[in-house]
Design an enzyme around this catalytic site. Sequence first.
Site, PDB file in Angstrom:
ATOM      1  CG  ASP A  30       9.279  -1.588   6.203  1.00  0.00           C
ATOM      2  OD1 ASP A  30       8.182  -1.470   5.633  1.00  0.00           O
ATOM      3  OD2 ASP A  30       9.624  -2.627   6.807  1.00  0.00           O
TER       4      ASP A  30
ATOM      5  CB  ILE B 226      -0.946   0.008   1.225  1.00  0.00           C
ATOM      6  CG1 ILE B 226      -1.911  -1.171   1.166  1.00  0.00           C
ATOM      7  CG2 ILE B 226      -1.712   1.335   1.307  1.00  0.00           C
ATOM      8  CD1 ILE B 226      -2.758  -1.373   2.421  1.00  0.00           C
TER       9      ILE B 226
ATOM     10  CG  HIS C 170     -11.782   0.672   8.612  1.00  0.00           C
ATOM     11  ND1 HIS C 170     -11.348  -0.036   9.696  1.00  0.00           N
ATOM     12  CD2 HIS C 170     -11.034   0.214   7.557  1.00  0.00           C
ATOM     13  CE1 HIS C 170     -10.396  -0.888   9.331  1.00  0.00           C
ATOM     14  NE2 HIS C 170     -10.190  -0.740   8.037  1.00  0.00           N
ATOM     15  CB  ILE C 171     -14.375   3.775   3.295  1.00  0.00           C
ATOM     16  CG1 ILE C 171     -13.736   5.176   3.341  1.00  0.00           C
ATOM     17  CG2 ILE C 171     -15.718   3.743   4.020  1.00  0.00           C
ATOM     18  CD1 ILE C 171     -14.413   6.200   2.466  1.00  0.00           C
ATOM     19  N   GLY C 172     -11.032   2.328   3.461  1.00  0.00           N
ATOM     20  CA  GLY C 172      -9.844   2.196   2.602  1.00  0.00           C
ATOM     21  C   GLY C 172     -10.021   1.199   1.474  1.00  0.00           C
ATOM     22  CB  ALA C 173     -10.413  -2.365   1.432  1.00  0.00           C
TER      23      ALA C 173
ATOM     24  CB  THR D  25      -5.464   4.898   5.244  1.00  0.00           C
ATOM     25  OG1 THR D  25      -4.114   4.745   4.787  1.00  0.00           O
ATOM     26  CG2 THR D  25      -6.000   6.242   4.808  1.00  0.00           C
ATOM     27  CB  ALA D  26      -2.264   1.833   8.792  1.00  0.00           C
ATOM     28  NE  ARG D  27      -6.337  -3.158  11.102  1.00  0.00           N
ATOM     29  CZ  ARG D  27      -6.796  -3.142   9.850  1.00  0.00           C
ATOM     30  NH1 ARG D  27      -6.971  -1.998   9.191  1.00  0.00           N
ATOM     31  NH2 ARG D  27      -7.093  -4.270   9.234  1.00  0.00           N
TER      32      ARG D  27
ATOM     33  CD  GLU E 118     -11.942   1.176  12.807  1.00  0.00           C
ATOM     34  OE1 GLU E 118     -12.505   0.357  12.056  1.00  0.00           O
ATOM     35  OE2 GLU E 118     -10.841   1.666  12.557  1.00  0.00           O
TER      36      GLU E 118
HETATM   37  C1  MLT Z   1      -7.865  -4.257   5.532  1.00  0.00           C
HETATM   38  O1  MLT Z   1      -7.232  -4.667   6.489  1.00  0.00           O
HETATM   39  O2  MLT Z   1      -7.936  -4.895   4.476  1.00  0.00           O
HETATM   40  C2  MLT Z   1      -8.545  -2.924   5.603  1.00  0.00           C
HETATM   41  O3  MLT Z   1      -8.456  -2.368   6.843  1.00  0.00           O
HETATM   42  C3  MLT Z   1      -9.919  -2.884   5.046  1.00  0.00           C
HETATM   43  C4  MLT Z   1     -10.947  -3.639   5.811  1.00  0.00           C
HETATM   44  O4  MLT Z   1     -10.912  -4.838   5.834  1.00  0.00           O
HETATM   45  O5  MLT Z   1     -11.858  -3.058   6.361  1.00  0.00           O
END
Ligand code: MLT
Length: 303
Positions: free
Chosen positions: A172, A153, A278-281, A229-231, A260
Amino acid sequence: MGRIILANDGIAANAKLELEKLGFIVDTTHYDGEELEAKIKEVECIIIRSATKIRKDLIDIAVGGNLKLMIRAGVGLDNIDVKYAESKGFIVRNTPAASSRAVAELAIGHMFSLTRHIYISNINMRNGEWNKKAYKGIELGGKTLGLIGFGRISREVASRAMALGMDVIYFDVFGESSIMPECKYVEFDELLGNSDFISLHIPYIKEVGTVLGDAEFAKMKDGVYLVDTARGKVVSEEALLKALASGKVAAAALDVYEEEPTRNEAIYTHPKISLTPHIGAATSEAQNRIGIETINIVKEILL
Ligand code: MLT
């Protein structure tokens, strides 16, 4: 009774159809608590997104039943006790590549949202305001973006940021990467001190805990922009609120939260935080790709 797959947090329609063509009964009901405990013994595979948690107690209940395979339809595996599940003989898989582009586009979108005040001017105009003078912004081009984590990502974010004229540095835990040499590897503190924008692309690891707290915010440039946008748990919301109040952080964008759905009112009402739930994906393309990866895993493991 046929072979059942439980998609407890839903599944893309095309993937459901394909799994049915392979001979499975696909149950897309969302079960919780005792209902889920009863169901998990019957099914051969459980597919989850982020809503369902598979912890030790549920895993113990599944032992001796039909369950063989747990699929996390997404990247993060933090809602499954993976090592414990594997120690009990279950196979645990995720779909690591499917949503990279979707998350990266959201992270870049949030950067524009912050620097051009898009999120807040939308709210204020709906209240009848015309605050032209309040919304002078800055450009992304020419700024330094610091990426924490340099997996799939993060590299998608890097290529988009470079196309916008940003300089990209990264840290990293696995050290310098041979991929994308045009991005510069730096130590963590150097990243904190030299970035105009910081975007996080790391998993939450319980044993590691919060990655950005008071001490780390103190090392950042004054007026830095932060995107997560990770955790949610990798950033201390309390420390972030303090850093926003002092001006250390100019503005922040969050797609993920310590809890959440978030109940932290100071966060979700903050005028300097751009928010998404939490709409990243959550793009059609990413969900279709997740569906395809899921089918391939089922074919590989169960057929
Ligand atoms: C993920 O871990 O793939 C993302 O946080 C998206 C999600 O599953 O909600």
